[in-house]
Motif scaffolding. Structure first.
Motif, PDB file in Angstrom:
ATOM      1  N   UNK A  49       0.854  -1.164   0.000  1.00 28.65           N
ATOM      2  CA  UNK A  49       0.000   0.000   0.000  1.00 28.65           C
ATOM      3  C   UNK A  49       0.900   1.227   0.000  1.00 28.65           C
ATOM      4  N   UNK A  50       0.657   2.141  -0.919  1.00 25.55           N
ATOM      5  CA  UNK A  50       1.445   3.372  -1.023  1.00 25.55           C
ATOM      6  C   UNK A  50       0.558   4.540  -0.594  1.00 25.55           C
ATOM      7  N   UNK A  51       1.118   5.397   0.245  1.00 21.92           N
ATOM      8  CA  UNK A  51       0.403   6.590   0.678  1.00 21.92           C
ATOM      9  C   UNK A  51       1.358   7.762   0.754  1.00 21.92           C
ATOM     10  N   UNK A  52       0.806   8.924   0.968  1.00 25.88           N
ATOM     11  CA  UNK A  52       1.642  10.117   1.108  1.00 25.88           C
ATOM     12  C   UNK A  52       1.054  11.004   2.194  1.00 25.88           C
ATOM     13  N   UNK A  53       1.896  11.869   2.714  1.00 26.74           N
ATOM     14  CA  UNK A  53       1.445  12.761   3.775  1.00 26.74           C
ATOM     15  C   UNK A  53       2.293  14.020   3.812  1.00 26.74           C
ATOM     16  N   UNK A  54       1.660  15.109   4.163  1.00 26.27           N
ATOM     17  CA  UNK A  54       2.383  16.349   4.381  1.00 26.27           C
ATOM     18  C   UNK A  54       3.182  16.237   5.670  1.00 26.27           C
ATOM     19  N   UNK A  55       2.632  15.523   6.652  1.00 25.13           N
ATOM     20  CA  UNK A  55       3.319  15.288   7.922  1.00 25.13           C
ATOM     21  C   UNK A  55       3.401  13.774   8.129  1.00 25.13           C
ATOM     22  N   UNK A  56       4.525  13.182   7.714  1.00 27.57           N
ATOM     23  CA  UNK A  56       4.700  11.727   7.811  1.00 27.57           C
ATOM     24  C   UNK A  56       4.624  11.232   9.252  1.00 27.57           C
ATOM     25  N   UNK A  57       5.186  11.998  10.169  1.00 23.79           N
ATOM     26  CA  UNK A  57       5.174  11.599  11.572  1.00 23.79           C
ATOM     27  C   UNK A  57       3.740  11.382  12.058  1.00 23.79           C
ATOM     28  N   UNK A  58       2.871  12.337  11.790  1.00 20.65           N
ATOM     29  CA  UNK A  58       1.480  12.217  12.231  1.00 20.65           C
ATOM     30  C   UNK A  58       0.763  11.077  11.526  1.00 20.65           C
ATOM     31  N   UNK A  59       0.979  10.949  10.214  1.00 21.79           N
ATOM     32  CA  UNK A  59       0.272   9.920   9.457  1.00 21.79           C
ATOM     33  C   UNK A  59       0.677   8.523   9.915  1.00 21.79           C
ATOM     34  N   UNK A  60       1.958   8.278  10.026  1.00 18.25           N
ATOM     35  CA  UNK A  60       2.414   6.942  10.436  1.00 18.25           C
ATOM     36  C   UNK A  60       2.004   6.661  11.878  1.00 18.25           C
ATOM     37  N   UNK A  61       2.053   7.680  12.724  1.00 18.12           N
ATOM     38  CA  UNK A  61       1.625   7.495  14.104  1.00 18.12           C
ATOM     39  C   UNK A  61       0.159   7.057  14.173  1.00 18.12           C
ATOM     40  N   UNK A  62      -0.660   7.536  13.245  1.00 19.89           N
ATOM     41  CA  UNK A  62      -2.066   7.120  13.202  1.00 19.89           C
ATOM     42  C   UNK A  62      -2.201   5.605  13.155  1.00 19.89           C
ATOM     43  N   UNK A  63      -1.356   4.949  12.383  1.00 16.89           N
ATOM     44  CA  UNK A  63      -1.466   3.501  12.211  1.00 16.89           C
ATOM     45  C   UNK A  63      -1.155   2.726  13.492  1.00 16.89           C
ATOM     46  N   UNK A  64      -0.528   3.372  14.452  1.00 16.28           N
ATOM     47  CA  UNK A  64      -0.237   2.741  15.733  1.00 16.28           C
ATOM     48  C   UNK A  64      -1.367   2.957  16.754  1.00 16.28           C
ATOM     49  N   UNK A  65      -2.361   3.749  16.383  1.00 17.37           N
ATOM     50  CA  UNK A  65      -3.441   4.101  17.301  1.00 17.37           C
ATOM     51  C   UNK A  65      -4.664   3.214  17.069  1.00 17.37           C
ATOM     52  N   UNK A  66      -5.088   2.503  18.097  1.00 18.88           N
ATOM     53  CA  UNK A  66      -6.256   1.633  17.992  1.00 18.88           C
ATOM     54  C   UNK A  66      -7.507   2.424  17.596  1.00 18.88           C
ATOM     55  N   UNK A  67      -7.640   3.634  18.125  1.00 18.13           N
ATOM     56  CA  UNK A  67      -8.806   4.458  17.806  1.00 18.13           C
ATOM     57  C   UNK A  67      -8.847   4.812  16.313  1.00 18.13           C
ATOM     58  N   UNK A  68      -7.677   5.071  15.717  1.00 17.55           N
ATOM     59  CA  UNK A  68      -7.610   5.365  14.283  1.00 17.55           C
ATOM     60  C   UNK A  68      -8.005   4.131  13.479  1.00 17.55           C
TER      61      UNK A  68
END
Length: 97
Positions: free
Chosen positions: A52-71
């Motif tokens: 899966x390929x994605x992009x983000x203006x803020x990679x830190x925030x986007x990748x951190x989302x994937x570690x969050x159960x709520x996300x």
């Protein structure tokens, strides 16, 4: 290095800036390296070779989302979230392109 079956050759990616073979255990390192970075990322399934390929203006925030159960619960219809939930993050590597 862990033996990983890549059905799609990594040469498909022009440039890999960072690779994290065990993102579940490298969370702090990942988030530290991605601070204030914009870019493209790839979640690579070690079991079936799909990615899966994605992009983000803020990679830190986007990748951190994937570690969050709520996300993961709130985005359960996204293909990558379905895959991460089905296979478990331990069966993915994270590439920053």
């Amino acid at each position: 290095m862990e033996n990983i079956l890549f059905k799609q050759p990594l040469s498909n990616f022009n440039r890999v800036e960072y690779s994290f073979l065990q993102p579940l255990h490298q969370r702090d390192e990942i988030l530290n390296k991605l601070k204030n970075k914009t870019g493209v990322y790839c979640w690579f399934n070690k079991i079936n070779g799909k990615y899966y390929i994605g992009s983000a203006v803020n990679l830190n925030n986007r990748i951190n989302d994937y570690f969050q159960e709520s996300y993961l619960k709130s985005k359960k219809d996204l293909i990558i979230v379905k895959s991460l939930t089905l296979y478990g993050m331990e069966n993915f590597c994270l590439l920053i392109l």
